[in-house]
Design a protein around this motif. Structure first.
Motif, PDB file in Angstrom:
ATOM      1  N   GLY A 291      25.701  78.699  92.102  1.00  0.00           N
ATOM      2  CA  GLY A 291      25.424  77.616  91.162  1.00  0.00           C
ATOM      3  C   GLY A 291      24.001  77.099  91.307  1.00  0.00           C
ATOM      4  N   PHE A 292      23.594  76.836  92.540  1.00  0.00           N
ATOM      5  CA  PHE A 292      22.228  76.377  92.783  1.00  0.00           C
ATOM      6  C   PHE A 292      21.211  77.473  92.434  1.00  0.00           C
ATOM      7  CE2 PHE A 292      24.281  73.437  95.994  1.00  0.00           C
ATOM      8  CZ  PHE A 292      24.042  72.291  95.250  1.00  0.00           C
ATOM      9  N   THR A 293      21.567  78.742  92.695  1.00  0.00           N
ATOM     10  CA  THR A 293      20.687  79.855  92.333  1.00  0.00           C
ATOM     11  C   THR A 293      20.495  79.906  90.820  1.00  0.00           C
ATOM     12  OG1 THR A 293      21.449  81.150  94.245  1.00  0.00           O
ATOM     13  CG2 THR A 293      20.360  82.349  92.468  1.00  0.00           C
ATOM     14  N   TYR A 294      21.582  79.748  90.082  1.00  0.00           N
ATOM     15  CA  TYR A 294      21.534  79.757  88.618  1.00  0.00           C
ATOM     16  C   TYR A 294      20.601  78.663  88.098  1.00  0.00           C
ATOM     17  CZ  TYR A 294      23.110  79.030  83.805  1.00  0.00           C
ATOM     18  OH  TYR A 294      23.155  78.852  82.436  1.00  0.00           O
ATOM     19  N   LEU A 295      20.745  77.448  88.645  1.00  0.00           N
ATOM     20  CA  LEU A 295      19.934  76.329  88.173  1.00  0.00           C
ATOM     21  C   LEU A 295      18.473  76.447  88.598  1.00  0.00           C
ATOM     22  CD1 LEU A 295      22.338  73.313  88.763  1.00  0.00           C
ATOM     23  CD2 LEU A 295      21.715  74.359  86.589  1.00  0.00           C
ATOM     24  N   SER A 296      18.213  77.188  89.672  1.00  0.00           N
ATOM     25  CA  SER A 296      16.823  77.367  90.117  1.00  0.00           C
ATOM     26  C   SER A 296      16.106  78.430  89.297  1.00  0.00           C
ATOM     27  CB  SER A 296      16.791  77.756  91.600  1.00  0.00           C
ATOM     28  OG  SER A 296      17.356  79.036  91.805  1.00  0.00           O
ATOM     29  N   ILE A 297      16.862  79.207  88.520  1.00  0.00           N
ATOM     30  CA  ILE A 297      16.279  80.278  87.701  1.00  0.00           C
ATOM     31  C   ILE A 297      16.322  79.930  86.215  1.00  0.00           C
ATOM     32  CG2 ILE A 297      16.492  82.704  87.014  1.00  0.00           C
ATOM     33  CD1 ILE A 297      17.717  83.237  89.777  1.00  0.00           C
ATOM     34  N   ILE A 298      17.485  79.464  85.762  1.00  0.00           N
ATOM     35  CA  ILE A 298      17.692  79.178  84.342  1.00  0.00           C
ATOM     36  C   ILE A 298      17.386  77.718  84.038  1.00  0.00           C
ATOM     37  CG2 ILE A 298      19.353  79.216  82.449  1.00  0.00           C
ATOM     38  CD1 ILE A 298      18.657  81.965  83.604  1.00  0.00           C
ATOM     39  N   GLU A 299      16.645  77.491  82.981  1.00  0.00           N
ATOM     40  CA  GLU A 299      16.289  76.136  82.568  1.00  0.00           C
ATOM     41  C   GLU A 299      17.322  75.615  81.574  1.00  0.00           C
ATOM     42  OE1 GLU A 299      14.146  72.889  83.049  1.00  0.00           O
ATOM     43  OE2 GLU A 299      13.081  74.715  83.605  1.00  0.00           O
ATOM     44  N   ILE A 300      18.040  74.529  81.935  1.00  0.00           N
ATOM     45  CA  ILE A 300      18.970  73.896  81.005  1.00  0.00           C
ATOM     46  C   ILE A 300      18.177  72.949  80.115  1.00  0.00           C
ATOM     47  CG2 ILE A 300      21.000  72.421  80.748  1.00  0.00           C
ATOM     48  CD1 ILE A 300      21.990  73.362  83.406  1.00  0.00           C
ATOM     49  N   LYS A 301      18.254  73.156  78.803  1.00  0.00           N
ATOM     50  CA  LYS A 301      17.511  72.305  77.883  1.00  0.00           C
ATOM     51  C   LYS A 301      17.957  70.859  78.014  1.00  0.00           C
ATOM     52  CE  LYS A 301      16.670  75.951  74.478  1.00  0.00           C
ATOM     53  NZ  LYS A 301      16.861  76.374  73.072  1.00  0.00           N
ATOM     54  N   ARG A 302      17.007  69.943  77.832  1.00  0.00           N
ATOM     55  CA  ARG A 302      17.284  68.521  78.034  1.00  0.00           C
ATOM     56  C   ARG A 302      18.472  68.044  77.208  1.00  0.00           C
ATOM     57  NH1 ARG A 302      12.188  64.802  77.358  1.00  0.00           N
ATOM     58  NH2 ARG A 302      12.167  65.847  75.341  1.00  0.00           N
ATOM     59  N   GLU A 303      18.534  68.461  75.948  1.00  0.00           N
ATOM     60  CA  GLU A 303      19.597  67.975  75.062  1.00  0.00           C
ATOM     61  C   GLU A 303      20.974  68.533  75.411  1.00  0.00           C
ATOM     62  OE1 GLU A 303      17.488  71.482  73.026  1.00  0.00           O
ATOM     63  OE2 GLU A 303      16.956  69.697  74.201  1.00  0.00           O
ATOM     64  N   LYS A 304      21.011  69.510  76.330  1.00  0.00           N
ATOM     65  CA  LYS A 304      22.296  70.104  76.718  1.00  0.00           C
ATOM     66  C   LYS A 304      22.749  69.677  78.111  1.00  0.00           C
ATOM     67  CE  LYS A 304      21.916  74.214  73.788  1.00  0.00           C
ATOM     68  NZ  LYS A 304      21.941  75.708  73.743  1.00  0.00           N
ATOM     69  N   ARG A 305      21.943  68.876  78.808  1.00  0.00           N
ATOM     70  CA  ARG A 305      22.282  68.511  80.186  1.00  0.00           C
ATOM     71  C   ARG A 305      23.493  67.595  80.260  1.00  0.00           C
ATOM     72  NH1 ARG A 305      16.159  67.570  82.662  1.00  0.00           N
ATOM     73  NH2 ARG A 305      15.531  69.769  82.507  1.00  0.00           N
ATOM     74  N   PHE A 306      23.626  66.683  79.313  1.00  0.00           N
ATOM     75  CA  PHE A 306      24.789  65.794  79.324  1.00  0.00           C
ATOM     76  C   PHE A 306      26.076  66.586  79.132  1.00  0.00           C
ATOM     77  CE2 PHE A 306      27.724  62.820  77.086  1.00  0.00           C
ATOM     78  CZ  PHE A 306      27.905  61.927  78.128  1.00  0.00           C
TER      79      PHE A 306
END
Length: 424
Positions: A291-306
């Motif tokens: 999970g942390f690896t995924y988030l360190s590579i893939i950028e979650i767009k601001r409008e999709k973080r919620f």
């Protein structure tokens, strides 16, 4: 009151200038970020090995599981009382110097423990004092590092940066659990104590070369306790921030209850067993790592973080509810993996959202306040789980625990104030 508002307004203006300077840095992997990260990697690895070596030493020399629990929690108790004061102190002083001082004190403390153990002079009360010193230093170190990360990397990279720090911690936990027992047997606890002490000194050395922006010092014009009050008032006035802090603290409470009951629940069922408990925990940690690896590579767009926040919290709750209602090994394995992945997403989004939303001049106070709540609720969850576990079916307690957590996320999904902060 008008003076407080004026100070806060001036601080926010200064913060705008600080954030503009920070945004001039174009990349995540700048020198300051790398220096703090490499120091953390070594010291966290040393910590994981130290914990295992300490448990081994206590059991060999005392044979008391109760004493082991008391000594292991000696690092938590000081933070409950000192963290709010520590957060205010940090916001009024140089964070870089605080990080270095905390690491040096911890390093010297553990080195002394290691040398005493090597000479055969180590006693339980010495470990207790060292644990208290470690807890006090952590009360200053953790809010300092949490508040510093947003000031050394671009705002757009904070979620990635937070995930990378968490990834380093989780990866170290996996390696520590895999090789810790082997290292204890091969080198002995005293040598590993000394290694941990040196790892803190290495962390201090790395931090010494990093540049952490100085916090605007308008707060020096008011008293220490009025400064503390400003931080608490900031949290009170922000409904979204309060909701995020409550969510994080309630999660720690729920997790402490379920984890306290999971081992005895596995042990009481022949179809599961204590052996599978270790496998399940490894799967859960591996899920967090990915999970942390995924988030360190893939950028979650601001409008999709919620949406990602609500989805991860809801799925996490559902996986634990399913786990509590089945004895199928394969299904439990999948649920523990998904749970670990969702924990990584949930914690990273909440952490980075707080870092982005809270101005630098009060950020340490807010993180210290969060750490105090989390530290206080976890022992409470463990105690409550132990009491209820003797009277009710343990899996039903876990089930009810996460039903309540699921309902919390259903409520969070309706709060525009939370959405506004998370999608910053």
């Amino acid at each position: 009151m008008e003076k407080d508002l004026e100070l806060t307004s001036n601080s926010l203006v200064s913060m705008d200038k600080l954030e503009k300077n920070t945004d001039l840095k174009e990349k995540l992997w700048n020198k300051d970020f790398v220096l703090l990260l490499q120091g953390q990697i070594v010291s966290v690895f040393g910590d994981n090995i130290y914990d295992m070596a300490l448990r081994f030493w206590i059991l060999v020399n005392t044979g008391s599981i109760t004493l082991m629990g008391i000594l292991m929690t000696s690092t938590i108790i000081p933070s409950i009382f000192i963290s709010p004061l520590a957060g205010t102190f940090i916001d009024r002083h140089d964070r870089r110097k605080i990080l270095i001082a905390a690491d040096i004190l911890r390093g010297i403390s553990i080195l002394i423990i290691g040398l005493l153990a090597l000479k055969g002079h180590l006693q339980v009360w010495m470990i207790l004092i060292s644990g208290i010193i470690m807890g006090l230093c952590s009360s200053f170190f953790n809010p300092s590092i949490d508040s510093s990360i947003p000031d050394i990397i671009p705002k757009s990279k904070i979620l990635k940066g937070t995930s990378i720090f968490s990834l380093a911690s989780t990866g170290n936990e996996i390696v520590g659990n895999a090789f810790g027992g082997f290292l204890v047997q091969m080198l002995g606890a005293p040598i590993l104590f000394i290694f941990n002490g040196l790892s803190f000194l290495f962390s201090a050395f790395c931090t010494g070369f990093a540049k952490i922006p100085t916090i605007p010092q308008e707060a020096k014009n008011i008293s220490f306790f009025n400064d503390l009050k400003l931080g608490m008032n900031f949290v009170k006035k922000s409904k979204g921030l309060k909701s995020l802090l409550i969510t994080m603290c309630f999660f720690n409470f729920c997790a402490s209850m379920s984890m306290t009951l999971t081992m005895p629940w596995f042990r009481s069922n022949n179809s599961l067993g204590i052996g599978f408990y270790g496998i399940a925990m490894a799967i859960n940690t591996f899920g967090m790592f990915l999970g942390f690896t995924y988030l360190s590579i893939i950028e979650i767009k601001r409008e999709k973080r919620f949406f990602a926040l609500i989805a991860s919290g809801s799925i996490l709750s559902i996986t634990m509810i399913i786990y509590s209602l089945t004895l199928n090994l394969y299904l439990i394995s999948v649920m523990f993996f998904v749970d670990g992945f969702c924990i990584a997403v949930l914690s990273s989004i909440i952490q980075s959202s707080i870092q982005l939303f809270v101005p630098s001049n009060i950020r340490s106070k807010v993180f210290a306040f969060k750490n105090t709540l989390a530290s206080a609720l976890m022992p409470l969850g463990m105690i409550l789980a132990g009491i209820l576990g003797e009277k009710l079916r343990m899996n039903m307690i876990i089930c009810a625990d996460y039903i309540a957590f699921l309902l919390l996320f259903a409520y969070l999904s309706t709060l525009s104030s939370v959405k506004k902060i998370v999608n910053l």
